[in-house]
Design an enzyme around this catalytic site. Sequence first.
Site, PDB file in Angstrom:
ATOM      1  N   THR A  20       3.772 -12.829   3.831  1.00 51.27           N
ATOM      2  CA  THR A  20       2.328 -12.990   3.719  1.00 51.27           C
ATOM      3  C   THR A  20       1.726 -13.731   4.924  1.00 51.27           C
ATOM      4  O   THR A  20       2.320 -14.681   5.431  1.00 51.27           O
ATOM      5  CB  THR A  20       2.009 -13.777   2.432  1.00 51.27           C
ATOM      6  OG1 THR A  20       2.661 -13.136   1.348  1.00 51.27           O
ATOM      7  CG2 THR A  20       0.516 -13.838   2.181  1.00 51.27           C
ATOM      8  N   GLY A  56       7.632 -20.594   0.875  1.00 52.24           N
ATOM      9  CA  GLY A  56       8.147 -21.843   0.313  1.00 52.24           C
ATOM     10  C   GLY A  56       9.206 -22.453   1.231  1.00 52.24           C
ATOM     11  O   GLY A  56      10.046 -21.739   1.759  1.00 52.24           O
ATOM     12  N   GLU A 106       4.859 -11.869  -5.382  1.00 57.99           N
ATOM     13  CA  GLU A 106       5.683 -10.690  -5.706  1.00 57.99           C
ATOM     14  C   GLU A 106       4.864  -9.582  -6.365  1.00 57.99           C
ATOM     15  O   GLU A 106       5.385  -8.851  -7.203  1.00 57.99           O
ATOM     16  CB  GLU A 106       6.854 -11.076  -6.615  1.00 57.99           C
ATOM     17  CG  GLU A 106       7.911 -11.896  -5.926  1.00 57.99           C
ATOM     18  CD  GLU A 106       8.546 -11.141  -4.777  1.00 57.99           C
ATOM     19  OE1 GLU A 106       8.773  -9.932  -4.895  1.00 57.99           O
ATOM     20  OE2 GLU A 106       8.789 -11.778  -3.731  1.00 57.99           O
TER      21      GLU A 106
HETATM   22  C1  LIG Z   1       2.672 -20.261  -5.095  1.00 59.14           C
HETATM   23  C2  LIG Z   1       2.811 -19.110  -4.142  1.00 59.14           C
HETATM   24  C3  LIG Z   1       3.993 -18.945  -3.431  1.00 59.14           C
HETATM   25  C4  LIG Z   1       4.130 -17.906  -2.499  1.00 59.14           C
HETATM   26  N1  LIG Z   1       5.278 -17.799  -1.776  1.00 59.14           N
HETATM   27  C5  LIG Z   1       5.377 -16.841  -0.808  1.00 59.14           C
HETATM   28  C6  LIG Z   1       6.520 -16.758   0.040  1.00 59.14           C
HETATM   29  O1  LIG Z   1       7.458 -17.527  -0.116  1.00 59.14           O
HETATM   30  N2  LIG Z   1       6.548 -15.823   1.011  1.00 59.14           N
HETATM   31  C7  LIG Z   1       5.513 -14.971   1.217  1.00 59.14           C
HETATM   32  O2  LIG Z   1       5.586 -14.146   2.113  1.00 59.14           O
HETATM   33  N3  LIG Z   1       4.410 -15.009   0.430  1.00 59.14           N
HETATM   34  C8  LIG Z   1       4.309 -15.922  -0.571  1.00 59.14           C
HETATM   35  N4  LIG Z   1       3.174 -15.991  -1.361  1.00 59.14           N
HETATM   36  C9  LIG Z   1       2.059 -15.080  -1.107  1.00 59.14           C
HETATM   37  C10 LIG Z   1       1.920 -13.995  -2.159  1.00 59.14           C
HETATM   38  O3  LIG Z   1       2.939 -13.067  -2.002  1.00 59.14           O
HETATM   39  C11 LIG Z   1       0.522 -13.353  -2.042  1.00 59.14           C
HETATM   40  O4  LIG Z   1      -0.413 -14.316  -2.431  1.00 59.14           O
HETATM   41  C12 LIG Z   1       0.409 -12.124  -2.910  1.00 59.14           C
HETATM   42  O5  LIG Z   1       1.120 -11.082  -2.341  1.00 59.14           O
HETATM   43  C13 LIG Z   1      -1.056 -11.652  -3.106  1.00 59.14           C
HETATM   44  O6  LIG Z   1      -1.651 -11.373  -1.889  1.00 59.14           O
HETATM   45  P1  LIG Z   1      -2.998 -12.105  -1.429  1.00 59.14           P
HETATM   46  O7  LIG Z   1      -2.895 -13.527  -1.723  1.00 59.14           O
HETATM   47  O8  LIG Z   1      -3.251 -11.714  -0.040  1.00 59.14           O
HETATM   48  O9  LIG Z   1      -4.133 -11.494  -2.358  1.00 59.14           O
HETATM   49  P2  LIG Z   1      -5.089 -10.275  -1.991  1.00 59.14           P
HETATM   50  O10 LIG Z   1      -4.269  -9.088  -1.719  1.00 59.14           O
HETATM   51  O11 LIG Z   1      -6.064 -10.699  -0.984  1.00 59.14           O
HETATM   52  O12 LIG Z   1      -5.824 -10.061  -3.393  1.00 59.14           O
HETATM   53  C14 LIG Z   1      -7.070 -10.665  -3.693  1.00 59.14           C
HETATM   54  C15 LIG Z   1      -7.765  -9.863  -4.758  1.00 59.14           C
HETATM   55  O13 LIG Z   1      -7.983  -8.531  -4.324  1.00 59.14           O
HETATM   56  C16 LIG Z   1      -7.485  -7.603  -5.235  1.00 59.14           C
HETATM   57  N5  LIG Z   1      -6.930  -6.442  -4.529  1.00 59.14           N
HETATM   58  C17 LIG Z   1      -6.225  -6.421  -3.378  1.00 59.14           C
HETATM   59  N6  LIG Z   1      -5.893  -5.157  -3.061  1.00 59.14           N
HETATM   60  C18 LIG Z   1      -6.373  -4.374  -4.045  1.00 59.14           C
HETATM   61  C19 LIG Z   1      -6.353  -2.952  -4.309  1.00 59.14           C
HETATM   62  N7  LIG Z   1      -5.750  -2.141  -3.492  1.00 59.14           N
HETATM   63  N8  LIG Z   1      -6.959  -2.505  -5.432  1.00 59.14           N
HETATM   64  C20 LIG Z   1      -7.566  -3.336  -6.275  1.00 59.14           C
HETATM   65  N9  LIG Z   1      -7.630  -4.684  -6.074  1.00 59.14           N
HETATM   66  C21 LIG Z   1      -7.038  -5.180  -4.972  1.00 59.14           C
HETATM   67  C22 LIG Z   1      -6.420  -8.350  -6.027  1.00 59.14           C
HETATM   68  O14 LIG Z   1      -6.274  -7.809  -7.309  1.00 59.14           O
HETATM   69  C23 LIG Z   1      -6.981  -9.759  -6.069  1.00 59.14           C
HETATM   70  O15 LIG Z   1      -7.871  -9.851  -7.153  1.00 59.14           O
HETATM   71  C24 LIG Z   1       3.046 -17.016  -2.294  1.00 59.14           C
HETATM   72  C25 LIG Z   1       1.862 -17.171  -3.047  1.00 59.14           C
HETATM   73  C26 LIG Z   1       1.735 -18.206  -3.962  1.00 59.14           C
HETATM   74  C27 LIG Z   1       0.460 -18.357  -4.736  1.00 59.14           C
END
Ligand SMILES: Cc1cc2nc3c(=O)[nH]c(=O)nc-3n(C[C@H](O)[C@H](O)[C@H](O)COP(=O)(O)OP(=O)(O)OC[C@H]3O[C@@H](n4cnc5c(N)ncnc54)[C@H](O)[C@@H]3O)c2cc1C
Lengths: 665, 665
Positions: free
Chosen positions: B148, B187, B431
């Site tokens: 991410t 993490g 995930e």
């Molecule tokens: C506690 C925590 C630990 C994490 N650890 C790791 C890690 O170790 N390594 C790592 O790489 N990542 C990590 N992550 C990141 C995590 O994988 C991402 O937050 C997750 O993949 C969601 O992506 P985003 O945050 O960019 O949300 P976004 O993709 O920006 O989503 C935001 C909103 O848009 C909506 N949305 C997005 N695309 C679509 C679509 N095509 N159709 C409809 N709705 C859509 C979603 O439903 C959501 O409501 C971590 C996140 C958290 C919170």
Amino acid sequence: ANEDLAKERARCDFNVSEITNILDGGIERTKQRKKIESIALSNGKCCDVTPEETLGPKERYENAIRKSCLYTKIVKDQVLTLTGLEVLGSNSSVLRRTADAFFKDISPFLLHLGMFVPTIMGQGTPEQQSYWLPRALDFQIIGTYAQTELGHGTFIRGLETTATYDPDTEEFVIHSPRLTSYKWWAGGLGKTSNYCIVVAQLYTQGKCYGIHPFIVQIRDEDTHMPLPGVRVGEIGPRMGFNTADNGFLGFDHYRIPRNHMLMKNSQVLKDGTYVKVASHSKLTYGTMVFVRVMLVNEVAFNLAKAATIAVRYSAVRRQSEKISGEPEPQIIDYVTQQHKLFVCIATAHALQLSSNWLWKTFSAVLADMRGGNTENLPELHALSSCLKALSTSDSAALIEQCRLACGGHGYMLSSNLPLLYSFVTATRTYEGDYTVLLLQTARFLIKAWEQAESGNPVTPTVSYMEEAVVGNKYKWNGSAEGIIKAAYYVAAGKISSSVTSIRKRMKNGKAFEDAWELTGVQLVAAAEAHCRAVICDVYRKETVRLTANSSPNVKTVMDQLNMLYLSHWALERTGDLLRYTSTTEDDLISCQQRYEELLAAIRPNAVGLVDAFDFPDEILQSTLGAYDGRVYERLMEEALKSPLNAEPVNRSFHQYLKPLMQGKL
Amino acid sequence: ANEDLAKERARCDFNVSEITNILDGGIERTKQRKKIESIALSNGKCCDVTPEETLGPKERYENAIRKSCLYTKIVKDQVLTLTGLEVLGSNSSVLRRTADAFFKDISPFLLHLGMFVPTIMGQGTPEQQSYWLPRALDFQIIGTYAQTELGHGTFIRGLETTATYDPDTEEFVIHSPRLTSYKWWAGGLGKTSNYCIVVAQLYTQGKCYGIHPFIVQIRDEDTHMPLPGVRVGEIGPRMGFNTADNGFLGFDHYRIPRNHMLMKNSQVLKDGTYVKVASHSKLTYGTMVFVRVMLVNEVAFNLAKAATIAVRYSAVRRQSEKISGEPEPQIIDYVTQQHKLFVCIATAHALQLSSNWLWKTFSAVLADMRGGNTENLPELHALSSCLKALSTSDSAALIEQCRLACGGHGYMLSSNLPLLYSFVTATRTYEGDYTVLLLQTARFLIKAWEQAESGNPVTPTVSYMEEAVVGNKYKWNGSAEGIIKAAYYVAAGKISSSVTSIRKRMKNGKAFEDAWELTGVQLVAAAEAHCRAVICDVYRKETVRLTANSSPNVKTVMDQLNMLYLSHWALERTGDLLRYTSTTEDDLISCQQRYEELLAAIRPNAVGLVDAFDFPDEILQSTLGAYDGRVYERLMEEALKSPLNAEPVNRSFHQYLKPLMQGKL
Ligand SMILES: Cc1cc2nc3c(=O)[nH]c(=O)nc-3n(C[C@H](O)[C@H](O)[C@H](O)COP(=O)(O)OP(=O)(O)OC[C@H]3O[C@@H](n4cnc5c(N)ncnc54)[C@H](O)[C@@H]3O)c2cc1C
Ligand SMILES: Cc1cc2nc3c(=O)[nH]c(=O)nc-3n(C[C@H](O)[C@H](O)[C@H](O)COP(=O)(O)OP(=O)(O)OC[C@H]3O[C@@H](n4cnc5c(N)ncnc54)[C@H](O)[C@@H]3O)c2cc1C
């Protein structure tokens, strides 16, 4: 500033400040609010030097005290001179809201103005008021409200702290007979307050007269040391409220003067005679209803914040491909995202307008009461109970929905969404637990139903029962008024089913109270349905009333939001509609279609709608929600403030990590 | 110990350890788990000296490193010698669970074994594995997984970090072209890891080949200083995971050797030629499915903890009067409280058994794949997507329900409920975001529906469509199998409605992708209904299978829990049942009645059921949930540890409070 947000603002087709004025309660109130905000915000003295979250719990508390004292001084010196003491009445919610610019978490002074002062006003005699109020309002003393004990919250008749009158010295002896009788939870009690309302079982002349409120000094005014016989401290870390030093309090035969009992409703005379002055229960309803109106207002405000943050962020955030090769869409363009967010805007409106309406109703009932008429009080009490339950629970759930809609970044504290949630979810518990309040409402509803059944008149908010009791099924029509009527029929249907269940159980030999108890799940659902219908109704009527003279586009968008709310709830309750009205499959399909059309219609005005909540960035406190949309820059700026980033290598590397990696641990 | 709990245990009518064995997956696995637990817990070295929550963020991190290193050493020295390296495979979830005795919040090492090692296993060549795995498994290096970025989470094809191959030096140049390309969230990345899997856009010979994983060293192994060209730090405070030093990471033309690209699926040769070895997308499914199975297991475990805490507390807590003058009832005797809690026990079972079942299915598919058959992978992937979505979202919601059911005391961190929530709610996002996963499942379902419509065979988990596509309505019968069948018909009905909506929109001129997008709300609901039916089905079948040889009372209570789950979801979805099956009003009334009877039937065994989860107090970490029920004593003991209680008067009194109260500020 972010280009997408600029475009959104350019395409908004209504006058934003018109809606701001409607929500504030009129253009004059908007002006007043802005004046107060600008005084407080321009001062700047009480801001955080380092972000609160980077401090340990003790330093966080100390920082909160600093800010509370400085903010209080601004209010005393500048706001009060501007608006007079009246500010503490009608403007108290504005002051509370403005305080959010300085407190992400809760101020240790919250209970002083929020409960200590109102209780003295509501339950003190005129003499007591004139002695205590000036000192309290001038912050010469700081007080809180200690009712809940380790062992008792909901069931206050079961409180175990005792106040035993001693006619020899004309004192009450306050005592905590066992661990479970320790006061627990009062905000600002741990380290801050030197006075406290203590609710205790009153004993005099060998008899217990039930719970009564007492003003108790707990710390020395000069040294702040706990007084002998008082054991007081902080209750330890909580999900939120971590700067509010919620406290515990125990007494060892601690003596206070007789006239520290709040004696408006009942008195203990010098010789120990107990005298009841007023019908206790009815009058204390007053303070409870007042506090609940304030709470509805407050959760609406916090939901509006969450909606602002999530909608602005969803206009800035671009993610995924809708069509291969095209630029990534703003996530607000996904219909699923609109489904999550627009109902939050609508609910914030619904609750804000309901709270304003409840306030008016409450004032009218108060005026009646002064004329000796307390007839409308039970209805108002039932109404405020279920409105408090539903508004706090809806707001909390929708704030979480906003947070989750922001993906990973919503999980950052700097988004402010997690703190908004931890605050609002607590309101579901205090001032009356959700389930307990709805069961209380159900008592009122079942009584009303029985009256309607026997053809007796019922009070206005349950008048729908008169029609429904006949057993006809209402034919759905998709208009606003039709949906509201259907919602009332659903409530009636659920009340009727509950009554049937209770009677069946009684027929099978259960006592009424057991039959009632066993029907609890259905009763809660019935009370919820009733309250939902009332909110739908009030929201509709107030929207129509308040936009009567608005410009056409404001009328349109306010109507769309209202219809969105109504359709949303209809679609959430399809089972009830099919069971308790004559709604058909086709009706539901067109309701779904209508709902999806409304999402599309509201979409271009979404950013305008949250702008109309008119939050200064200082109050919003969010990296994701700031007006200019500099989301990523702000996230990084905040990250760099983390104390872990002050040095490239943390000392734990040398102490543990390196030995582990080299097999020398 | 608490008397009420003792009574509850005495009245429990089944053999608790029988259910423990079922949940663990057999008596041998229970023994193994207990052995591992006893080694780790008896050591005692890695406990907290002061409660984590009383520390500032930096000290909290340092404390977490101390505990992680000591726990790792115990595992290496004692557990591995006992069980062999195999412990890291089949016992990894036991180790993870045991670690909860030391970490309320998350360990900074979580990603090392959870993602770094599995990715090397899944995507490294045999040579790469033999180079990296021994070092990683011996903790000579510590790694994490950085996919991410600030700007991209869901849409990984949009990642902006680049890895450009330079044939002159046979190196990749890793670069972060702009702020939004900074890695964010991994993490253990902020301060702990010295290695990291970085997912980046691969460029070679002037062409972009999409995202690929690289092993990147980010800190010096000896000094731990970030290497030149690497900018790394912690991302700041979060709702949870606050001891996991989630980090950011940016690169300035940073060079790594060619063979640090993980080359199992595709390679870059010395001269820069790109070679695809295996069908990338299908093989990476493998790791994703594996991680999701683990997650379902983990949220089931955490929900079981919350249920244990809330049920035990509800047996200890007494509140309110049912009948005037009688002793206050245990709150677990309120039917509304049973309604909140028993479904949590049932859901923990449902998810635990589903996760075990998914694991078996996954192993079978893996075996197929080794034989060259990848046919079942899309189905398994769709299944794991929706199971991950529903299990994380259900668990989070129910953990909150448990917390709220504990009233004010649930809001204390010492209850452990708030931390359980903040951890589990995050799994809804990482995930794979909830909505995005369900939309993916919907793609699979719509395709299957179209196949069924045209009379083609469909895969096992969607075989219900073959019957439903004909359009008959299923006649409800209240048996378990009947409810499950109805749930499948509901899913089919919702899929069919979605298809109708999409086609209608296309008929009105929309392109398929637009029509799909506009139907998103319905599609998500359809995928949810499908997944709910699958869980109901699997939970039923596994219950029957696993209790085939159980003693009669275990059979009975497991059956009751299962029926409770089925009736609960039927009553939550009355609208769907009425719309898509031939369920009648009378059916719903008897379902409600049945549900209420089940609450009463489970009531006497409730404490036994949570005891069967078999949590040592050290792992439960809860004042409200400890085995002996000393609730109030523990709450007070924890409170006294608050740093604010170390001195009677906080220094802020002299600095701010006193001047304010005396008008001298
Ligand atoms: C506690 C925590 C630990 C994490 N650890 C790791 C890690 O170790 N390594 C790592 O790489 N990542 C990590 N992550 C990141 C995590 O994988 C991402 O937050 C997750 O993949 C969601 O992506 P985003 O945050 O960019 O949300 P976004 O993709 O920006 O989503 C935001 C909103 O848009 C909506 N949305 C997005 N695309 C679509 C679509 N095509 N159709 C409809 N709705 C859509 C979603 O439903 C959501 O409501 C971590 C996140 C958290 C919170
Ligand atoms: C952040 C916060 C701040 C607070 N501030 C203050 C303060 O300043 N001063 C103060 O005095 N108190 C304060 N409180 C305490 C608060 O008022 C109580 O927590 C609240 O009244 C609920 O009581 P309880 O916690 O004892 O829950 P309980 O009454 O023990 O409820 C526990 C569970 O039992 C159920 N239950 C209880 N009775 C019944 C019934 N009759 N029928 C069905 N179900 C029932 C409830 O629904 C709930 O699920 C605060 C609490 C919090 C969380």
